[in-house]
Design a protein around this motif. Structure first.
Motif, PDB file in Angstrom:
ATOM      1  N   LYS A  62       0.834  -1.207   0.000  1.00 32.98           N
ATOM      2  CA  LYS A  62       0.000   0.000   0.000  1.00 32.98           C
ATOM      3  C   LYS A  62       0.869   1.258   0.000  1.00 32.98           C
ATOM      4  O   LYS A  62       0.929   1.998   0.987  1.00 32.98           O
ATOM      5  N   ARG A 119       0.536   4.117  -1.346  1.00 33.87           N
ATOM      6  CA  ARG A 119      -0.152   5.411  -1.168  1.00 33.87           C
ATOM      7  C   ARG A 119      -0.431   5.672   0.308  1.00 33.87           C
ATOM      8  O   ARG A 119      -0.245   6.791   0.802  1.00 33.87           O
ATOM      9  N   ASP A 120      -0.878   4.635   1.031  1.00 32.75           N
ATOM     10  CA  ASP A 120      -1.104   4.805   2.480  1.00 32.75           C
ATOM     11  C   ASP A 120       0.200   5.200   3.170  1.00 32.75           C
ATOM     12  O   ASP A 120       0.211   6.027   4.079  1.00 32.75           O
ATOM     13  N   GLN A 165       0.985   8.898   2.328  1.00 35.72           N
ATOM     14  CA  GLN A 165       0.081   9.802   3.039  1.00 35.72           C
ATOM     15  C   GLN A 165       0.332   9.737   4.543  1.00 35.72           C
ATOM     16  O   GLN A 165       0.282  10.752   5.242  1.00 35.72           O
ATOM     17  N   PRO A 168      -9.249   7.670   1.286  1.00 37.20           N
ATOM     18  CA  PRO A 168      -7.824   7.986   1.461  1.00 37.20           C
ATOM     19  C   PRO A 168      -7.525   8.272   2.928  1.00 37.20           C
ATOM     20  O   PRO A 168      -8.365   8.830   3.635  1.00 37.20           O
TER      21      PRO A 168
END
Ligand SMILES: Cc1cc2nc3c(=O)[nH]c(=O)nc-3n(C[C@H](O)[C@H](O)[C@H](O)COP(=O)(O)OP(=O)(O)OC[C@H]3O[C@@H](n4cnc5c(N)ncnc54)[C@H](O)[C@@H]3O)c2cc1C
Length: 201
Positions: A167, A169-170, A173, A195
């Motif tokens: 993951k 993107r997690d 972020q 998100p």
């Protein structure tokens, strides 16, 4: 993650201190962690309780013009308000950049959000931040799936750490939210359809 090991045929025994060896084997590998071994440098240097070299945020030891980086150094972190030792490749890579700046007369400080990645049985595992055992663990997704994230919130609901499997993107972020000391809503964090950044309060 323990299930990954079991599926690969590894007999993983947790919370089982070794008291004796009673094995029928040609070779036994004992690998029970690492610890700093730098006391031989002498009493001019200051040491952390675990034996690491105690260094400032600028990575200076207590001896003039001697710097220390990486696994052997416990540096003062403004972010965490104490000396910390980070046994990660990323930390060892960034430290020398700070030292180079300071050797050249700068006043750079080393205080990255701790980060590591690892590949486990073909899975990309990334962890960012630093959590305490008392932090609230929030699972994002199904741990049986190929990709999921686990987040930790401190007692003020600030994101303290994120462990992302497949993951990215997690992870990205999460790093931004930790850097910004963002306060998150646990229920929204737990929803993998949203998100992570949308969980801010
Ligand atoms: C099994 C294992 C798995 C790991 N997996 C990961 C991972 O997946 N992801 C991650 O981010 N990090 C991982 N790490 C941690 C990472 O490897 C370390 O944080 C990183 O290597 C630290 O770099 P360093 O330069 O501080 O120390 P080191 O890489 O330990 O380098 C120190 C060097 O100094 C040399 N040395 C020691 N004493 C002397 C001396 N007296 N004179 C001269 N040379 C000396 C040593 O031989 C060594 O080459 C792992 C570590 C281990 C042990």
């Amino acid at each position: 993650m323990a299930n990954w090991y079991r599926a690969a045929g590894v007999d993983l025994r947790l919370d089982s201190p070794v008291t004796h060896l009673d094995l029928d084997a040609d070779r036994i590998l004992v690998a029970i962690g690492a610890r700093p071994d730098v006391r031989w440098l002498g009493d001019s240097f200051a040491y952390a309780p675990d034996g690491a070299l105690l260094v400032t945020a600028q990575l200076r030891t207590s001896v003039g013009n001697v710097f220390a980086v990486g696994d052997c150094a416990a540096y003062y972190s403004e972010r965490y308000g104490k000396h910390i030792r980070v046994e990660h490749w990323d930390n060892a890579l960034r430290g020398p950049q700070t030292v180079a700046d300071n050797v050249l007369g700068g006043s750079a400080e080393h205080d990255p959000v701790p980060y590591f990645w690892s590949e486990q049985f073909g899975r990309m595992v990334q962890y960012v931040g630093r959590h305490a055992a008392t932090d609230k663990m929030v699972v994002r997704g199904d741990l049986g799936d190929a990709a999921w994230t686990v987040c930790w919130l401190d007692d003020s609901s600030r994101l303290s750490a994120a462990l992302a499997v497949g993951k990215p993107r997690d992870l990205a972020q999460g790093r931004k939210l930790i850097t910004a000391s963002s306060v998150l809503d646990a229920a929204r964090v737990a929803d993998p359809g949203r998100p992570l950044t949308s969980a801010t309060l």
